[in-house]
Design a protein around this motif. Structure first.
Motif, PDB file in Angstrom:
ATOM      1  N   PRO A  29     102.367  25.016 -36.138  1.00  0.00           N
ATOM      2  CA  PRO A  29     102.029  25.175 -34.719  1.00  0.00           C
ATOM      3  C   PRO A  29     100.662  25.811 -34.522  1.00  0.00           C
ATOM      4  CG  PRO A  29     103.681  26.797 -35.382  1.00  0.00           C
ATOM      5  CD  PRO A  29     103.457  25.895 -36.558  1.00  0.00           C
ATOM      6  N   VAL A  30      99.925  25.288 -33.529  1.00  0.00           N
ATOM      7  CA  VAL A  30      98.616  25.830 -33.174  1.00  0.00           C
ATOM      8  C   VAL A  30      98.701  26.529 -31.823  1.00  0.00           C
ATOM      9  CG1 VAL A  30      96.218  25.230 -32.665  1.00  0.00           C
ATOM     10  CG2 VAL A  30      97.413  24.074 -34.492  1.00  0.00           C
ATOM     11  N   GLY A  31      99.574  26.058 -30.962  1.00  0.00           N
ATOM     12  CA  GLY A  31      99.745  26.627 -29.629  1.00  0.00           C
ATOM     13  C   GLY A  31     100.737  25.788 -28.845  1.00  0.00           C
ATOM     14  N   THR A  32     100.798  26.043 -27.568  1.00  0.00           N
ATOM     15  CA  THR A  32     101.725  25.302 -26.719  1.00  0.00           C
ATOM     16  C   THR A  32     100.986  24.243 -25.910  1.00  0.00           C
ATOM     17  OG1 THR A  32     101.490  26.814 -24.848  1.00  0.00           O
ATOM     18  CG2 THR A  32     103.186  27.364 -26.483  1.00  0.00           C
ATOM     19  N   VAL A  33     101.741  23.281 -25.440  1.00  0.00           N
ATOM     20  CA  VAL A  33     101.167  22.245 -24.580  1.00  0.00           C
ATOM     21  C   VAL A  33     100.654  22.894 -23.297  1.00  0.00           C
ATOM     22  CG1 VAL A  33     101.668  20.141 -23.279  1.00  0.00           C
ATOM     23  CG2 VAL A  33     102.644  20.460 -25.552  1.00  0.00           C
ATOM     24  N   ALA A  34     101.367  23.910 -22.804  1.00  0.00           N
ATOM     25  CA  ALA A  34     100.936  24.613 -21.589  1.00  0.00           C
ATOM     26  C   ALA A  34      99.568  25.254 -21.793  1.00  0.00           C
ATOM     27  CB  ALA A  34     101.967  25.671 -21.197  1.00  0.00           C
ATOM     28  N   GLN A  35      99.331  25.862 -22.949  1.00  0.00           N
ATOM     29  CA  GLN A  35      98.020  26.451 -23.253  1.00  0.00           C
ATOM     30  C   GLN A  35      96.942  25.377 -23.304  1.00  0.00           C
ATOM     31  OE1 GLN A  35      99.326  28.258 -27.007  1.00  0.00           O
ATOM     32  NE2 GLN A  35      98.352  30.174 -26.320  1.00  0.00           N
ATOM     33  N   LEU A  36      97.272  24.253 -23.920  1.00  0.00           N
ATOM     34  CA  LEU A  36      96.318  23.152 -24.025  1.00  0.00           C
ATOM     35  C   LEU A  36      95.936  22.629 -22.654  1.00  0.00           C
ATOM     36  CD1 LEU A  36      94.721  21.118 -25.763  1.00  0.00           C
ATOM     37  CD2 LEU A  36      96.795  19.722 -25.850  1.00  0.00           C
ATOM     38  N   GLU A  37      96.925  22.468 -21.785  1.00  0.00           N
ATOM     39  CA  GLU A  37      96.649  21.979 -20.426  1.00  0.00           C
ATOM     40  C   GLU A  37      95.819  22.988 -19.632  1.00  0.00           C
ATOM     41  OE1 GLU A  37      97.260  18.909 -19.642  1.00  0.00           O
ATOM     42  OE2 GLU A  37      98.276  18.644 -21.556  1.00  0.00           O
ATOM     43  N   LYS A  38      96.121  24.258 -19.794  1.00  0.00           N
ATOM     44  CA  LYS A  38      95.419  25.308 -19.060  1.00  0.00           C
ATOM     45  C   LYS A  38      93.969  25.458 -19.515  1.00  0.00           C
ATOM     46  CE  LYS A  38      95.474  30.266 -18.306  1.00  0.00           C
ATOM     47  NZ  LYS A  38      95.358  31.333 -19.269  1.00  0.00           N
ATOM     48  N   LYS A  53      76.939  15.042 -40.656  1.00  0.00           N
ATOM     49  CA  LYS A  53      78.281  14.716 -41.128  1.00  0.00           C
ATOM     50  C   LYS A  53      79.285  15.045 -40.030  1.00  0.00           C
ATOM     51  CE  LYS A  53      77.113  15.841 -45.850  1.00  0.00           C
ATOM     52  NZ  LYS A  53      77.076  16.944 -46.779  1.00  0.00           N
ATOM     53  N   PRO A  54      80.341  14.230 -39.885  1.00  0.00           N
ATOM     54  CA  PRO A  54      81.351  14.493 -38.856  1.00  0.00           C
ATOM     55  C   PRO A  54      82.214  15.697 -39.215  1.00  0.00           C
ATOM     56  CG  PRO A  54      82.027  12.637 -40.201  1.00  0.00           C
ATOM     57  CD  PRO A  54      80.637  13.017 -40.649  1.00  0.00           C
ATOM     58  N   LEU A  55      82.911  16.222 -38.213  1.00  0.00           N
ATOM     59  CA  LEU A  55      83.878  17.291 -38.435  1.00  0.00           C
ATOM     60  C   LEU A  55      85.098  16.691 -39.122  1.00  0.00           C
ATOM     61  CD1 LEU A  55      83.770  19.002 -34.916  1.00  0.00           C
ATOM     62  CD2 LEU A  55      82.558  19.711 -36.985  1.00  0.00           C
ATOM     63  N   GLN A  56      85.749  17.482 -39.959  1.00  0.00           N
ATOM     64  CA  GLN A  56      86.953  17.008 -40.635  1.00  0.00           C
ATOM     65  C   GLN A  56      88.062  16.828 -39.604  1.00  0.00           C
ATOM     66  OE1 GLN A  56      88.312  19.560 -43.774  1.00  0.00           O
ATOM     67  NE2 GLN A  56      90.024  18.230 -44.299  1.00  0.00           N
ATOM     68  N   ARG A  57      88.804  15.727 -39.697  1.00  0.00           N
ATOM     69  CA  ARG A  57      89.875  15.415 -38.748  1.00  0.00           C
ATOM     70  C   ARG A  57      91.241  15.714 -39.350  1.00  0.00           C
ATOM     71  NH1 ARG A  57      89.049   9.676 -36.020  1.00  0.00           N
ATOM     72  NH2 ARG A  57      90.919  10.445 -35.021  1.00  0.00           N
ATOM     73  N   TYR A  58      92.193  16.054 -38.462  1.00  0.00           N
ATOM     74  CA  TYR A  58      93.569  16.308 -38.854  1.00  0.00           C
ATOM     75  C   TYR A  58      94.504  15.518 -37.948  1.00  0.00           C
ATOM     76  CZ  TYR A  58      91.376  20.436 -40.981  1.00  0.00           C
ATOM     77  OH  TYR A  58      90.575  21.271 -41.691  1.00  0.00           O
ATOM     78  N   THR A  59      95.757  15.388 -38.374  1.00  0.00           N
ATOM     79  CA  THR A  59      96.789  14.738 -37.580  1.00  0.00           C
ATOM     80  C   THR A  59      97.449  15.800 -36.701  1.00  0.00           C
ATOM     81  OG1 THR A  59      97.180  13.193 -39.378  1.00  0.00           O
ATOM     82  CG2 THR A  59      98.877  13.344 -37.688  1.00  0.00           C
ATOM     83  N   ALA A  60      97.649  15.462 -35.427  1.00  0.00           N
ATOM     84  CA  ALA A  60      98.282  16.392 -34.488  1.00  0.00           C
ATOM     85  C   ALA A  60      99.388  15.668 -33.728  1.00  0.00           C
ATOM     86  CB  ALA A  60      97.250  16.946 -33.516  1.00  0.00           C
ATOM     87  N   LYS A  61     100.386  16.440 -33.308  1.00  0.00           N
ATOM     88  CA  LYS A  61     101.479  15.880 -32.522  1.00  0.00           C
ATOM     89  C   LYS A  61     102.084  16.970 -31.650  1.00  0.00           C
ATOM     90  CE  LYS A  61     105.096  16.545 -36.037  1.00  0.00           C
ATOM     91  NZ  LYS A  61     106.116  15.862 -36.839  1.00  0.00           N
ATOM     92  N   ILE A  62     102.925  16.528 -30.705  1.00  0.00           N
ATOM     93  CA  ILE A  62     103.627  17.454 -29.815  1.00  0.00           C
ATOM     94  C   ILE A  62     105.116  17.346 -30.098  1.00  0.00           C
ATOM     95  CG2 ILE A  62     104.215  17.983 -27.431  1.00  0.00           C
ATOM     96  CD1 ILE A  62     101.466  16.892 -26.628  1.00  0.00           C
ATOM     97  N   GLU A  63     105.763  18.493 -30.279  1.00  0.00           N
ATOM     98  CA  GLU A  63     107.212  18.566 -30.441  1.00  0.00           C
ATOM     99  C   GLU A  63     107.723  19.803 -29.735  1.00  0.00           C
ATOM    100  OE1 GLU A  63     108.696  18.551 -34.441  1.00  0.00           O
ATOM    101  OE2 GLU A  63     108.068  16.491 -34.789  1.00  0.00           O
ATOM    102  N   ASN A  64     108.707  19.616 -28.870  1.00  0.00           N
ATOM    103  CA  ASN A  64     109.368  20.726 -28.171  1.00  0.00           C
ATOM    104  C   ASN A  64     108.375  21.661 -27.486  1.00  0.00           C
ATOM    105  OD1 ASN A  64     111.891  19.797 -29.121  1.00  0.00           O
ATOM    106  ND2 ASN A  64     111.608  20.930 -31.026  1.00  0.00           N
ATOM    107  N   GLY A  65     107.344  21.098 -26.857  1.00  0.00           N
ATOM    108  CA  GLY A  65     106.382  21.893 -26.128  1.00  0.00           C
ATOM    109  C   GLY A  65     105.335  22.587 -26.986  1.00  0.00           C
ATOM    110  N   GLN A  66     105.377  22.331 -28.295  1.00  0.00           N
ATOM    111  CA  GLN A  66     104.405  22.933 -29.224  1.00  0.00           C
ATOM    112  C   GLN A  66     103.429  21.883 -29.717  1.00  0.00           C
ATOM    113  OE1 GLN A  66     104.188  26.217 -30.604  1.00  0.00           O
ATOM    114  NE2 GLN A  66     105.544  26.711 -28.913  1.00  0.00           N
ATOM    115  N   VAL A  67     102.177  22.290 -29.897  1.00  0.00           N
ATOM    116  CA  VAL A  67     101.163  21.437 -30.507  1.00  0.00           C
ATOM    117  C   VAL A  67     101.176  21.758 -31.993  1.00  0.00           C
ATOM    118  CG1 VAL A  67      98.723  20.867 -30.630  1.00  0.00           C
ATOM    119  CG2 VAL A  67      99.775  21.365 -28.416  1.00  0.00           C
ATOM    120  N   LEU A  68     101.448  20.734 -32.805  1.00  0.00           N
ATOM    121  CA  LEU A  68     101.552  20.898 -34.256  1.00  0.00           C
ATOM    122  C   LEU A  68     100.425  20.114 -34.927  1.00  0.00           C
ATOM    123  CD1 LEU A  68     105.380  20.270 -34.558  1.00  0.00           C
ATOM    124  CD2 LEU A  68     104.236  22.466 -34.370  1.00  0.00           C
TER     125      LEU A  68
END
Length: 148
Positions: free
Chosen positions: A53-62, A130-145
């Protein structure tokens, strides 16, 4: 035993190699530690295939973006498709400064030398090349993973 300089150096070299062997083998093993970690694991240190987890969807939206506690992962919504997330390592590939997301430009901007990266980490403007390194992200149960 008669040691000349060449023999002495070869013995030192052999001893040095022998001392590295156990640590090299340990680093290649699949064994996992049975002791619990004393500090929370960072997103970037997570094993491959493990989402943290990195944070919540609510934090991302805010805030419009999320930055992991260890500042090794930044997450934003894809400007072309708001249902998708984009996660990158926010360390500028030019001089190592931490880039910041600017919603108005829909870009990550380096505060040190004004390099600009797209939401997907692609270089928009130098001096970074050079580009920034990319990662895979997803949302589960209101959390950003993120799988970093």
């Amino acid at each position: 035993m008669n040691l000349n300089r060449r023999k002495l150096l070869s013995w030192f070299g052999l001893g040095w190699l022998a001392s590295l062997l156990p640590s090299s083998l340990l680093g290649c093993s699949d064994a996992t530690s049975t002791t619990a970690p004393t500090a929370p694991e960072s997103v970037a240190a997570a094993p491959s295939g493990t989402f943290k987890p990195v944070g919540t969807v609510a934090q991302l939206e805010k805030d419009g973006s999320l930055l992991s506690a260890d500042k090794k992962v930044a997450v934003v919504r894809d400007p072309q498709d708001a249902s998708k997330l984009l996660a990158v390592n926010p360390t500028c590939t030019h001089k190592g400064c931490t880039v910041k997301w600017t919603s108005a430009d829909k870009a990550f901007v380096c505060p040190c030398h004004d390099a600009q990266f797209g939401a997907d980490g692609a270089v928009r403007r130098g001096p970074a090349d050079k580009p920034l390194q990319r990662y895979t992200a997803k949302i589960e149960n209101g959390q950003v993973l993120v799988n970093a």
